[in-house]
Design a protein around this motif. Sequence first.
Motif, PDB file in Angstrom:
ATOM      1  N   THR A 131       1.432   4.508  -7.977  1.00 27.61           N
ATOM      2  CA  THR A 131       0.767   5.104  -9.127  1.00 27.61           C
ATOM      3  C   THR A 131       0.906   6.623  -9.048  1.00 27.61           C
ATOM      4  O   THR A 131       1.255   7.176  -7.996  1.00 27.61           O
ATOM      5  CB  THR A 131      -0.717   4.734  -9.145  1.00 27.61           C
ATOM      6  N   ALA A 132       0.599   7.289 -10.121  1.00 27.84           N
ATOM      7  CA  ALA A 132       0.659   8.751 -10.150  1.00 27.84           C
ATOM      8  C   ALA A 132      -0.294   9.334  -9.117  1.00 27.84           C
ATOM      9  O   ALA A 132       0.018  10.331  -8.448  1.00 27.84           O
ATOM     10  CB  ALA A 132       0.316   9.259 -11.547  1.00 27.84           C
ATOM     11  N   ARG A 133      -1.456   8.692  -8.950  1.00 27.96           N
ATOM     12  CA  ARG A 133      -2.427   9.185  -7.976  1.00 27.96           C
ATOM     13  C   ARG A 133      -1.894   9.033  -6.552  1.00 27.96           C
ATOM     14  O   ARG A 133      -2.064   9.923  -5.725  1.00 27.96           O
ATOM     15  CB  ARG A 133      -3.735   8.418  -8.125  1.00 27.96           C
ATOM     16  N   GLU A 134      -1.222   7.913  -6.273  1.00 30.67           N
ATOM     17  CA  GLU A 134      -0.670   7.690  -4.933  1.00 30.67           C
ATOM     18  C   GLU A 134       0.451   8.672  -4.632  1.00 30.67           C
ATOM     19  O   GLU A 134       0.554   9.191  -3.508  1.00 30.67           O
ATOM     20  CB  GLU A 134      -0.162   6.252  -4.813  1.00 30.67           C
ATOM     21  N   LYS A 135       1.284   8.925  -5.619  1.00 34.59           N
ATOM     22  CA  LYS A 135       2.366   9.901  -5.435  1.00 34.59           C
ATOM     23  C   LYS A 135       1.794  11.281  -5.157  1.00 34.59           C
ATOM     24  O   LYS A 135       2.282  12.020  -4.297  1.00 34.59           O
ATOM     25  CB  LYS A 135       3.259   9.940  -6.671  1.00 34.59           C
ATOM     26  N   ALA A 136       0.758  11.646  -5.888  1.00 33.94           N
ATOM     27  CA  ALA A 136       0.121  12.950  -5.686  1.00 33.94           C
ATOM     28  C   ALA A 136      -0.495  13.036  -4.302  1.00 33.94           C
ATOM     29  O   ALA A 136      -0.433  14.088  -3.641  1.00 33.94           O
ATOM     30  CB  ALA A 136      -0.936  13.175  -6.759  1.00 33.94           C
ATOM     31  N   LYS A 177       5.520   4.268   1.919  1.00 33.01           N
ATOM     32  CA  LYS A 177       6.007   5.477   2.590  1.00 33.01           C
ATOM     33  C   LYS A 177       6.859   5.118   3.805  1.00 33.01           C
ATOM     34  O   LYS A 177       7.917   5.720   4.034  1.00 33.01           O
ATOM     35  CB  LYS A 177       4.836   6.360   3.011  1.00 33.01           C
ATOM     36  N   ALA A 178       6.397   4.138   4.599  1.00 29.55           N
ATOM     37  CA  ALA A 178       7.139   3.743   5.794  1.00 29.55           C
ATOM     38  C   ALA A 178       8.517   3.198   5.431  1.00 29.55           C
ATOM     39  O   ALA A 178       9.532   3.534   6.065  1.00 29.55           O
ATOM     40  CB  ALA A 178       6.345   2.703   6.579  1.00 29.55           C
ATOM     41  N   LYS A 179       8.578   2.377   4.400  1.00 30.50           N
ATOM     42  CA  LYS A 179       9.856   1.801   3.972  1.00 30.50           C
ATOM     43  C   LYS A 179      10.779   2.877   3.394  1.00 30.50           C
ATOM     44  O   LYS A 179      11.983   2.888   3.667  1.00 30.50           O
ATOM     45  CB  LYS A 179       9.610   0.707   2.939  1.00 30.50           C
ATOM     46  N   VAL A 180      10.196   3.776   2.612  1.00 31.91           N
ATOM     47  CA  VAL A 180      10.988   4.853   2.008  1.00 31.91           C
ATOM     48  C   VAL A 180      11.529   5.783   3.090  1.00 31.91           C
ATOM     49  O   VAL A 180      12.698   6.196   3.052  1.00 31.91           O
ATOM     50  CB  VAL A 180      10.141   5.639   0.985  1.00 31.91           C
ATOM     51  N   ASP A 181      10.683   6.125   4.065  1.00 34.43           N
ATOM     52  CA  ASP A 181      11.129   6.994   5.165  1.00 34.43           C
ATOM     53  C   ASP A 181      12.301   6.364   5.916  1.00 34.43           C
ATOM     54  O   ASP A 181      13.244   7.059   6.313  1.00 34.43           O
ATOM     55  CB  ASP A 181       9.981   7.266   6.138  1.00 34.43           C
ATOM     56  N   LYS A 182      12.240   5.049   6.117  1.00 32.90           N
ATOM     57  CA  LYS A 182      13.323   4.354   6.811  1.00 32.90           C
ATOM     58  C   LYS A 182      14.613   4.414   5.990  1.00 32.90           C
ATOM     59  O   LYS A 182      15.696   4.658   6.535  1.00 32.90           O
ATOM     60  CB  LYS A 182      12.925   2.892   7.056  1.00 32.90           C
ATOM     61  N   LEU A 183      14.493   4.215   4.692  1.00 33.04           N
ATOM     62  CA  LEU A 183      15.674   4.285   3.822  1.00 33.04           C
ATOM     63  C   LEU A 183      16.255   5.701   3.809  1.00 33.04           C
ATOM     64  O   LEU A 183      17.474   5.880   3.823  1.00 33.04           O
ATOM     65  CB  LEU A 183      15.310   3.850   2.397  1.00 33.04           C
ATOM     66  N   TYR A 184      15.381   6.699   3.799  1.00 29.87           N
ATOM     67  CA  TYR A 184      15.852   8.079   3.814  1.00 29.87           C
ATOM     68  C   TYR A 184      16.551   8.405   5.135  1.00 29.87           C
ATOM     69  O   TYR A 184      17.530   9.166   5.167  1.00 29.87           O
ATOM     70  CB  TYR A 184      14.689   9.042   3.584  1.00 29.87           C
ATOM     71  N   GLU A 185      16.043   7.845   6.225  1.00 29.32           N
ATOM     72  CA  GLU A 185      16.699   8.058   7.517  1.00 29.32           C
ATOM     73  C   GLU A 185      18.109   7.461   7.500  1.00 29.32           C
ATOM     74  O   GLU A 185      19.074   8.089   7.956  1.00 29.32           O
ATOM     75  CB  GLU A 185      15.879   7.419   8.637  1.00 29.32           C
ATOM     76  N   SER A 191       0.831  -1.206   0.000  1.00 31.49           N
ATOM     77  CA  SER A 191       0.000   0.000   0.000  1.00 31.49           C
ATOM     78  C   SER A 191       0.862   1.250   0.000  1.00 31.49           C
ATOM     79  O   SER A 191       2.074   1.201   0.260  1.00 31.49           O
ATOM     80  CB  SER A 191      -0.900   0.007   1.235  1.00 31.49           C
ATOM     81  N   LYS A 192       0.208   2.373  -0.253  1.00 30.25           N
ATOM     82  CA  LYS A 192       0.906   3.666  -0.255  1.00 30.25           C
ATOM     83  C   LYS A 192       1.582   3.911   1.092  1.00 30.25           C
ATOM     84  O   LYS A 192       2.738   4.356   1.141  1.00 30.25           O
ATOM     85  CB  LYS A 192      -0.097   4.777  -0.565  1.00 30.25           C
ATOM     86  N   ASP A 193       0.880   3.622   2.169  1.00 28.17           N
ATOM     87  CA  ASP A 193       1.430   3.866   3.503  1.00 28.17           C
ATOM     88  C   ASP A 193       2.606   2.933   3.804  1.00 28.17           C
ATOM     89  O   ASP A 193       3.571   3.333   4.478  1.00 28.17           O
ATOM     90  CB  ASP A 193       0.347   3.688   4.564  1.00 28.17           C
ATOM     91  N   LEU A 207      11.284   1.860  -4.737  1.00 27.77           N
ATOM     92  CA  LEU A 207      10.008   1.667  -4.049  1.00 27.77           C
ATOM     93  C   LEU A 207       8.985   2.707  -4.475  1.00 27.77           C
ATOM     94  O   LEU A 207       7.807   2.387  -4.717  1.00 27.77           O
ATOM     95  CB  LEU A 207      10.220   1.752  -2.536  1.00 27.77           C
ATOM     96  N   LEU A 208       9.416   3.954  -4.586  1.00 26.24           N
ATOM     97  CA  LEU A 208       8.503   5.018  -4.988  1.00 26.24           C
ATOM     98  C   LEU A 208       7.960   4.787  -6.398  1.00 26.24           C
ATOM     99  O   LEU A 208       6.819   5.160  -6.702  1.00 26.24           O
ATOM    100  CB  LEU A 208       9.209   6.378  -4.915  1.00 26.24           C
TER     101      LEU A 208
END
Length: 344
Positions: free
Chosen positions: A198-203, A47-55, A42-44, A193-194
């Motif tokens: 979809t384009a809608r989820e990114k928006a 996001k959680a995985k991406v946030d962890k990678l960014y950290e 899911s989008k969330d 991951l990003l």
Amino acid sequence: MASHRRPKQPSRARVTVLTTAAAAAVALTSQAANAAPSEKPSKDEVKAKVDKLYEEAEQATEKFNGAKEKQEKLQKEISTIQDNVARGQAELNELRDSMGLAAAAQYRTGSIDSSVQLFLSSDPDDYLDKASTMDQLSAQQVDALKKIQEKQRELAQDRSEAAEKLKDLASTRTELGKKKKEVQGKLAQAQKLLNTLTAREKAALAAEQASASNESAGEALGAGAGSGRAGAAYAWAQSQLGKPYVYGATGMSSYDCSGLTSRAYAAAGVSIPRTSQAQAGIGTKIYSVSQLKVGDLVFFFNDLHHVGLYAGNGQIIHAPRTGTVVRYESMGTVGGPFMFGVRV
């Protein structure tokens, strides 16, 4: 006459094999029927995985910044030492030339003495020891030889120091390269991951971030402006709102977290260290949020790899991570615990 012979029965072993095969086939069919199809995260979840990678990328970024700062410092120190060596060698050559001229003059007049001969053919240290007891040198020659001796020592020390710093520089460059690869690897994983969104989820994600930032901005602006040099640093940071986060950047078009804070204080006329960990070691520490003032440095995560400027009412202004811009954010949504503030 028709035959009444009974048909041949399958052997017990064959029956067992057939039965086992049939059961396995039924089980596989049942599993296939009941198995859920592979679900896209899911989008969330993304996001959680991406946030962890960014950290993790930001942690590596601050180490990268530290190695880069050390490299620049070593390069300056090595350059200074090399300049000193060049000047020292020139002075040594001049001293030797003056002794040589004195010896040549004595030779032409036939009055060259054993002291000058010894100097031209042996080590000055050894010769000075002998000359002190034999009283074979003039006061002028003793002074010249002592200067040569001291200059030789200085040059040897400088060359040794330069060699050690060059080794340290090579090691630092290796570390810098490793940290750069680590950051790039984390960012590549996050981007992969990003790309599954979809384009809608990114928006939708972008809209959520913008809404949260706008809400934080309202809270911060309600706190009023800061005063003194902290207030000046904060005001300058406000002028950088909207500029993108780029690891290793210190402006003016982009920043990482400590790049923004160090540049903000520089604009206020105060020089502070480059990395978040080093910035945490200056000034007066403040552990209570209620005691923070606008413009104070605020540090997050146990290893202090993130820093921003306090904006009042529990908000900060900072460069969060790749994919974001300099913005306002609530201290509670930074992603790591608030550790303490620093008043410069």
